[in-house]
Design an enzyme around this catalytic site. Structure first.
Site: not given
Length: 632
Positions: A297, A299, A378, A380
């Site tokens: 999440d 990189g 997205g 989460y």
């Protein structure tokens, strides 16, 4: 003696054509504009140039003169060629330019829209939807753009993304509730075309919507009001925060999001820098639409670039100070998140208490300083909360919430890698594994790391009654020795000791890294994600400080084959004794989803503590006032 910049609250601020900046401050809008102008003047920005990442290039610890620099990652969307440019905005000049090697830059917001446009324009995708009888649902279908992991094929090279399809009733509907199971689109973003389409099976689309905002609110809860009539106890000067013996600088960048700098307690150094530079979300499902999912999440998507603008009374409660963040959009132009970081105090129960033999109680209440930021990647949402306590303890808590990622299935069937959370909706087992980077400085930069276990003593001469236990101390003197797993059965902690200062008892001042129980990476050693996220296979790594060793999975995990970052660095097996040590601590959540996680997931928590151990000579909070809270 190292030339690390000393912790100094009075560090001079830099004045740069009206841009005020401390060397460790977040980027300003003016600096972003100035840096981009340099790249334009150098001929590095054209019509198809985009900026997947724009990050502050923090000065080396040995830096004496202040030079504010920015690292721009440039991508030519027409050719796929990419490179890193470092610009000095202090001197208004290009410092370096280098084309990228293995791995891809992070995905950009405009590429999410592009992936959906390419998918929906594809005759193959349209035919797959028609075969399933879903032609009338195409208009509002959501085609999720997802990082592909690393599974190279002859037709895949360069900038590739995958897309899964979900049905919606309208553009405001939840995009995660109705997966079109088995439909996977592989896209070349540079060539702007579909590489291939997989259309596996005929699983029905779940019927229920996922609209969690339509539920009528209960009316039984009474208000809780948090007030501080005299204002908060902290003071803020630019990015510097001072509170109850603590002094630190608050930072923010597009990749890591929230960062802390030059953290000291009672005018003694504790941390030079602290952040969460990476997290990986590997899925344990073997289905065609999910076996490849292992999102990085930071990189691949950039945590900071996905930060929320926080709202008073919802994300933060109380007397709040907000810090803004200026980030670059896909075209390299500044965008402000006005309330990216929240700073406030909160009550934290009893700090200490004792009732003496005469029945007289003394009690003091605890409070903590909270520095927080929330990002949405997205489906989460992740909240990052740094807590500072009155006794010198530091805690990081990561809160995961949002909507679980799910696929379709036959209602009532048993799946070995996914649980049914709603009729026909199956959420795969997965993990959220964070890696904190802690550039420790316990009373200076010369530190050593020790592993401390509590162990039982075998019954015998040293334990005649069988009741005895003790602790064992092991120096982790080099990198190979400091690749460790936590062990709750031994109450294992890792102690960082100063080589230059002792307390009144003659022992080195220290802090302990106290882990919470959590699993490491569950994927097998021969898997692709194991190679790419090797950092997540251990709870602790330690390295000597190097300015260019910032990200535990390497600079560019997107489409990278693996082996970069911590496994590559620690292969040198460098010395860790009485040196400038960086700790890398892996912690997180292993999620077997449950019906209670749908349609929106209650917060799940993970984290760790940095706890003083002999750093102070006695309880440093004996002088807390009673506060007038006690009543008979």
């Amino acid at each position: 003696m190292s030339a690390r910049r000393a912790f100094c609250p009075a560090d001079p601020w830099l004045i740069l054509d009206g841009m005020d900046a401390h060397p460790l401050d977040p980027l300003t809008a003016a600096e972003l504009v100035a840096g981009r102008d340099v790249l334009v003047a150098e001929g590095l920005v054209g019509e198809t140039t985009r900026f997947p990442a724009v990050l502050p290039e923090e000065p080396a610890k040995s830096a004496v003169a202040v030079d504010r620099r920015i690292r721009f990652t440039l991508l030519d969307t027409a050719t796929g060629r990419a490179g890193d440019a470092v610009v000095s905005v202090t001197k208004r000049e290009l410092v370096s330019w280098e084309e990228l090697g293995e791995g891809q830059p992070a995905f950009m917001f405009e590429e999410y829209d592009l992936a959906q446009q390419i998918t929906k324009a594809s005759e193959g995708w349209q035919a797959a939807m028609a075969r399933r009888g879903l032609t009338d649902r195409i208009e509002h279908a959501f085609c999720a753009p997802l990082a592909p992991g690393y599974f190279p094929r002859d037709d895949e090279h360069g900038r590739v993304i995958r897309s899964l399809t979900f049905l919606r009733d309208d553009e405001h509907d939840s995009p995660w509730a109705r997966p079109v199971e088995g439909l996977i689109v592989h896209i070349d973003l540079t060539e702007r075309r579909v590489l291939r389409i997989e259309d596996e099976g005929d699983v029905p689309v779940p019927a229920e919507h996922g609209r969690y905002w339509d539920v009528p609110a209960r009316t039984t809860l009474k208000p809780i009001e948090i007030t501080q009539p005299e204002g908060p106890s902290f003071t803020v000067n630019g990015a510097e925060v001072v509170w109850e013996g603590w002094r630190l600088r608050v930072g923010f960048n597009a990749r890591e999001g929230l960062t802390l700098h030059e953290v000291s307690f009672q005018d003694r150094s504790v941390l030079y820098r602290a952040s969460v530079p990476e997290m990986v979300v590997p899925y344990g499902d073997i289905a065609p639409g999910r076996f490849w999912i292992s999102y990085f999440d930071a990189g691949e998507y950039l945590l900071g670039k996905n930060a929320n603008n926080l709202r008073l009374g919802c994300d933060c409660l109380g007397v709040i100070h907000y810090f803004p963040a200026f980030l670059a959009d896909d075209h390299g132009r500044p965008v402000e998140i006005p309330q990216a970081i929240c700073l406030h105090e909160e009550d934290h129960g009893i700090f200490w208490k004792h009732t003496d033999l005469a029945g007289h109680p003394e009690v003091r209440r605890s409070r903590r300083l909270v520095i927080s930021s929330i990002v949405t990647v997205g489906n989460y949402d992740y909240g990052f909360y740094w807590y500072l306590y009155l006794d010198g303890t530091i805690e990081l808590e990561a809160k995961a919430t949002g909507v679980v990622f799910a696929g379709g299935g036959i209602p009532g069937e048993q799946q070995p890698h996914a649980t049914e959370i709603a009729p026909g909706l199956f959420a795969p087992v997965h993990q959220h594994l964070f890696c904190a980077r802690l550039d420790v400085a316990i009373d200076g930069e010369r530190n050593s790391v020790h592993e401390v276990d509590v162990v039982g003593v075998p019954t015998g001469p040293d334990n005649p009654h069988g009741n005895a236990f003790t602790w064992q101390n092991t120096l982790l003197s080099k990198e190979s020795e400091a690749i460790r797993l936590a062990d709750p059965a031994k109450a294992r902690v890792w102690e960082i000791r100063s080589a230059d200062r002792t307390n009144r008892l003659g022992i080195p001042t220290a802090y302990q890294l106290v882990p919470r129980p959590s699993a490491t990476l569950m994927a097998q050693p021969e898997s692709s994600v194991h190679a790419r996220a090797t950092f997540a296979t251990k709870h602790l790594w330690a390295t000597p400080y190097r300015a260019d060793e910032r990200y535990p999975a390497g600079d560019r995990p997107n489409a990278h084959s693996g082996g970069a970052g911590l496994p590559a660095w620690t292969a040198a097996d460098r010395d860790l004794t009485d040196t400038d040590v960086v700790l890398w601590h892996v912690f997180g959540l292993t999620h077997v989803p449950r019906p209670e996680d749908w349609p929106v997931m209650p917060v799940d928590r993970a984290g760790f503590m940095l706890r003083p151990y002999g750093f102070s000579d006695r309880n440093p909070a004996l002088d807390l006032p009673s506060g007038g809270h006690c009543h008979t």
